[in-house]
Design an enzyme around this catalytic site. Sequence first.
Site, PDB file in Angstrom:
ATOM      1  N   GLY A  13       7.435  34.819 -13.208  1.00  9.09           N
ATOM      2  CA  GLY A  13       7.593  35.935 -14.148  1.00  9.09           C
ATOM      3  C   GLY A  13       7.782  35.421 -15.563  1.00  9.09           C
ATOM      4  O   GLY A  13       8.502  34.442 -15.775  1.00  9.09           O
ATOM      5  N   VAL A  25       7.684  21.749 -26.951  1.00  8.81           N
ATOM      6  CA  VAL A  25       7.046  20.671 -26.170  1.00  8.81           C
ATOM      7  C   VAL A  25       5.894  20.086 -26.989  1.00  8.81           C
ATOM      8  O   VAL A  25       5.780  18.858 -27.164  1.00  8.81           O
ATOM      9  CB  VAL A  25       6.528  21.201 -24.808  1.00  8.81           C
ATOM     10  CG1 VAL A  25       5.597  20.190 -24.140  1.00  8.81           C
ATOM     11  CG2 VAL A  25       7.698  21.542 -23.883  1.00  8.81           C
ATOM     12  N   ARG A  74       1.787  33.680 -10.262  1.00  4.39           N
ATOM     13  CA  ARG A  74       2.461  33.105  -9.090  1.00  4.39           C
ATOM     14  C   ARG A  74       1.330  32.639  -8.178  1.00  4.39           C
ATOM     15  O   ARG A  74       0.577  33.455  -7.679  1.00  4.39           O
ATOM     16  CB  ARG A  74       3.330  34.167  -8.412  1.00  4.39           C
ATOM     17  CG  ARG A  74       4.486  34.630  -9.289  1.00  4.39           C
ATOM     18  CD  ARG A  74       5.461  35.516  -8.528  1.00  4.39           C
ATOM     19  NE  ARG A  74       6.664  35.741  -9.324  1.00  4.39           N
ATOM     20  CZ  ARG A  74       6.880  36.811 -10.092  1.00  4.39           C
ATOM     21  NH1 ARG A  74       5.991  37.775 -10.130  1.00  4.39           N
ATOM     22  NH2 ARG A  74       7.983  36.935 -10.799  1.00  4.39           N
ATOM     23  N   GLY A 104      10.786  29.344 -12.735  1.00  7.91           N
ATOM     24  CA  GLY A 104      11.958  29.431 -11.860  1.00  7.91           C
ATOM     25  C   GLY A 104      11.867  28.478 -10.675  1.00  7.91           C
ATOM     26  O   GLY A 104      11.090  27.513 -10.698  1.00  7.91           O
ATOM     27  N   ASP A 105      12.633  28.757  -9.648  1.00  7.66           N
ATOM     28  CA  ASP A 105      12.698  27.875  -8.478  1.00  7.66           C
ATOM     29  C   ASP A 105      11.320  27.603  -7.860  1.00  7.66           C
ATOM     30  O   ASP A 105      11.018  26.480  -7.460  1.00  7.66           O
ATOM     31  CB  ASP A 105      13.599  28.489  -7.403  1.00  7.66           C
ATOM     32  CG  ASP A 105      15.070  28.210  -7.683  1.00  7.66           C
ATOM     33  OD1 ASP A 105      15.351  27.389  -8.573  1.00  7.66           O
ATOM     34  OD2 ASP A 105      15.916  28.817  -7.010  1.00  7.66           O
ATOM     35  N   THR A 127      13.611  32.171 -16.704  1.00 10.12           N
ATOM     36  CA  THR A 127      13.557  33.414 -15.920  1.00 10.12           C
ATOM     37  C   THR A 127      14.673  34.330 -16.390  1.00 10.12           C
ATOM     38  O   THR A 127      15.818  33.877 -16.567  1.00 10.12           O
ATOM     39  CB  THR A 127      13.693  33.173 -14.400  1.00 10.12           C
ATOM     40  OG1 THR A 127      13.999  34.426 -13.773  1.00 10.12           O
ATOM     41  CG2 THR A 127      14.766  32.185 -14.024  1.00 10.12           C
ATOM     42  N   ASP A 129      16.183  36.330 -14.688  1.00 11.54           N
ATOM     43  CA  ASP A 129      17.159  36.522 -13.600  1.00 11.54           C
ATOM     44  C   ASP A 129      18.358  35.571 -13.720  1.00 11.54           C
ATOM     45  O   ASP A 129      19.399  35.820 -13.125  1.00 11.54           O
ATOM     46  CB  ASP A 129      16.490  36.293 -12.234  1.00 11.54           C
ATOM     47  CG  ASP A 129      15.300  37.205 -11.998  1.00 11.54           C
ATOM     48  OD1 ASP A 129      15.151  38.192 -12.741  1.00 11.54           O
ATOM     49  OD2 ASP A 129      14.500  36.923 -11.077  1.00 11.54           O
ATOM     50  N   ASP A 131      18.859  32.849 -12.317  1.00 13.59           N
ATOM     51  CA  ASP A 131      19.295  32.523 -10.952  1.00 13.59           C
ATOM     52  C   ASP A 131      18.959  31.087 -10.537  1.00 13.59           C
ATOM     53  O   ASP A 131      18.829  30.811  -9.354  1.00 13.59           O
ATOM     54  CB  ASP A 131      18.672  33.517  -9.960  1.00 13.59           C
ATOM     55  CG  ASP A 131      17.143  33.473  -9.961  1.00 13.59           C
ATOM     56  OD1 ASP A 131      16.567  32.871 -10.880  1.00 13.59           O
ATOM     57  OD2 ASP A 131      16.534  34.038  -9.036  1.00 13.59           O
ATOM     58  N   ARG A 156      23.353  56.341 -22.596  1.00 12.65           N
ATOM     59  CA  ARG A 156      24.727  56.846 -22.640  1.00 12.65           C
ATOM     60  C   ARG A 156      24.843  58.057 -23.568  1.00 12.65           C
ATOM     61  O   ARG A 156      25.543  59.019 -23.270  1.00 12.65           O
ATOM     62  CB  ARG A 156      25.693  55.753 -23.093  1.00 12.65           C
ATOM     63  CG  ARG A 156      27.132  56.232 -23.109  1.00 12.65           C
ATOM     64  CD  ARG A 156      28.051  55.184 -23.677  1.00 12.65           C
ATOM     65  NE  ARG A 156      28.215  54.055 -22.784  1.00 12.65           N
ATOM     66  CZ  ARG A 156      28.981  54.070 -21.688  1.00 12.65           C
ATOM     67  NH1 ARG A 156      29.610  55.168 -21.332  1.00 12.65           N
ATOM     68  NH2 ARG A 156      29.101  53.011 -20.928  1.00 12.65           N
ATOM     69  N   ARG A 173      15.698  40.331  -9.103  1.00 10.52           N
ATOM     70  CA  ARG A 173      15.225  39.952  -7.760  1.00 10.52           C
ATOM     71  C   ARG A 173      16.402  39.957  -6.782  1.00 10.52           C
ATOM     72  O   ARG A 173      16.961  41.014  -6.548  1.00 10.52           O
ATOM     73  CB  ARG A 173      14.532  38.588  -7.781  1.00 10.52           C
ATOM     74  CG  ARG A 173      13.600  38.401  -6.587  1.00 10.52           C
ATOM     75  CD  ARG A 173      12.893  37.063  -6.654  1.00 10.52           C
ATOM     76  NE  ARG A 173      11.891  37.010  -7.691  1.00 10.52           N
ATOM     77  CZ  ARG A 173      10.643  37.440  -7.538  1.00 10.52           C
ATOM     78  NH1 ARG A 173      10.240  37.921  -6.401  1.00 10.52           N
ATOM     79  NH2 ARG A 173       9.784  37.355  -8.525  1.00 10.52           N
TER      80      ARG A 173
HETATM   81  O1  F6P Z   1      11.797  36.908 -11.580  1.00 14.64           O
HETATM   82  C1  F6P Z   1      11.663  37.787 -12.641  1.00 14.64           C
HETATM   83  C2  F6P Z   1      11.428  39.194 -12.156  1.00 14.64           C
HETATM   84  O2  F6P Z   1      11.296  40.040 -13.275  1.00 14.64           O
HETATM   85  C3  F6P Z   1      12.468  39.745 -11.194  1.00 14.64           C
HETATM   86  O3  F6P Z   1      13.630  40.191 -11.860  1.00 14.64           O
HETATM   87  C4  F6P Z   1      11.714  40.822 -10.511  1.00 14.64           C
HETATM   88  O4  F6P Z   1      12.245  41.091  -9.230  1.00 14.64           O
HETATM   89  C5  F6P Z   1      10.334  40.233 -10.413  1.00 14.64           C
HETATM   90  O5  F6P Z   1      10.223  39.252 -11.417  1.00 14.64           O
HETATM   91  C6  F6P Z   1       9.212  41.225 -10.603  1.00 14.64           C
HETATM   92  O6  F6P Z   1       8.016  40.582 -10.385  1.00 14.64           O
HETATM   93  P1  F6P Z   1       6.606  41.173 -10.827  1.00 14.64           P
HETATM   94  O7  F6P Z   1       6.474  41.003 -12.304  1.00 14.64           O
HETATM   95  O8  F6P Z   1       5.626  40.342 -10.084  1.00 14.64           O
HETATM   96  O9  F6P Z   1       6.596  42.621 -10.466  1.00 14.64           O
END
Ligand code: F6P
Length: 323
Positions: A13, A25, A74, A104-105, A127, A129, A131, A156, A173
């Site tokens: 993502g 870089v 991906r 990410g991972d 990312t 997230d 995470d 709000r 995620r």
């Molecule tokens: O990993 C980043 C993220 O935005 C997550 O928060 C989410 O679950 C996922 O990617 C969404 O993926 P996509 O862009 O493939 O819908």
Amino acid sequence: MSVKRIGVLTSGGDAPGMNACVRAVVRTAIYHGIECYGIRRGWNGLISGDIIRLDEKSVAHTINRGGTILYTARSEEFMTEKGQRKAVSTCKFLGLDSIIAIGGDGTFRGARALSKYGINVIGIPGTIDNDISCTNYCIGFDTAANTAIECIDKLRDTMQSHERCSVVEVMGRNAGYLAMYVGLAVGATAVLVPEEPIDFDRDVIEKIRQARFNGFTHYMIVVAEGAGSAADIAKRIKDTIELDPRVTVLGHIQRGGSPTGRDRVNATKMGYLAVELLLQGKNNRIVCTHDGCFSDVDIDEGLAMKKNIQQMEVDVLAAMTGI
Ligand code: F6P
């Protein structure tokens, strides 16, 4: 180990600040007299040879741009041995000795595979997230958090005027780092994250009641996507206490926008460090940061690490919402 030609890619993502990182870089590589190439569309681009030469000018005016100028994907093919061998062939054919992969991972697992074939690889965490266990901070988190906070502040206003309950779904995620941070920042009535066991009555209904006893007539429930859907939570609230919550799924809006200063500067430092690590002869490493200090860790070790929501955030949330 000599470093002559670096390839840089973004994968998974997208996250605001990835461009600032690519720029760093490229400029650091050129500063050291190393050629730099952009691999487009993540690992797919390395398989298909979708590569462009990058110079100082090609990354000009990108530090403030969201998304990624290199595109991202991906790649399922790269998860197979056949795909990895094709990527290695591209590296050999073009003379790319080193790859810097921002993501990410999943991106790091790809990098690790490539390293086993003798290509130098450095991973940079990017990312929203946040995470990735071996680092406190991932590129894009700060911008995404601020985007979500801005959206929820707007929500709000209308929730307050109509004396309503709002259930807002935040990305992440399987992780709740973004939701927890955003929930604390907007003064949410309740925050639900996948890392913490959820007792619906205690964590949602009682929080709403407490807020009502304290004179509030609008309620903001923040739910991490990994903890359940906002629509389901809203329905359960309606079924239990007959409020009629409005549901907002912030979705991909959280991934866009011009990166914050924090994301730009951290991304720049990480991009710089990735090239310096290659020059120091390091390979199979992830750049990471803790409390403002930057370092690196072996990819295998980094992927094996675990992290969790900070206990202090959980405690602070309890104090803020348990009034
Ligand atoms: O990993 C980043 C993220 O935005 C997550 O928060 C989410 O679950 C996922 O990617 C969404 O993926 P996509 O862009 O493939 O819908």
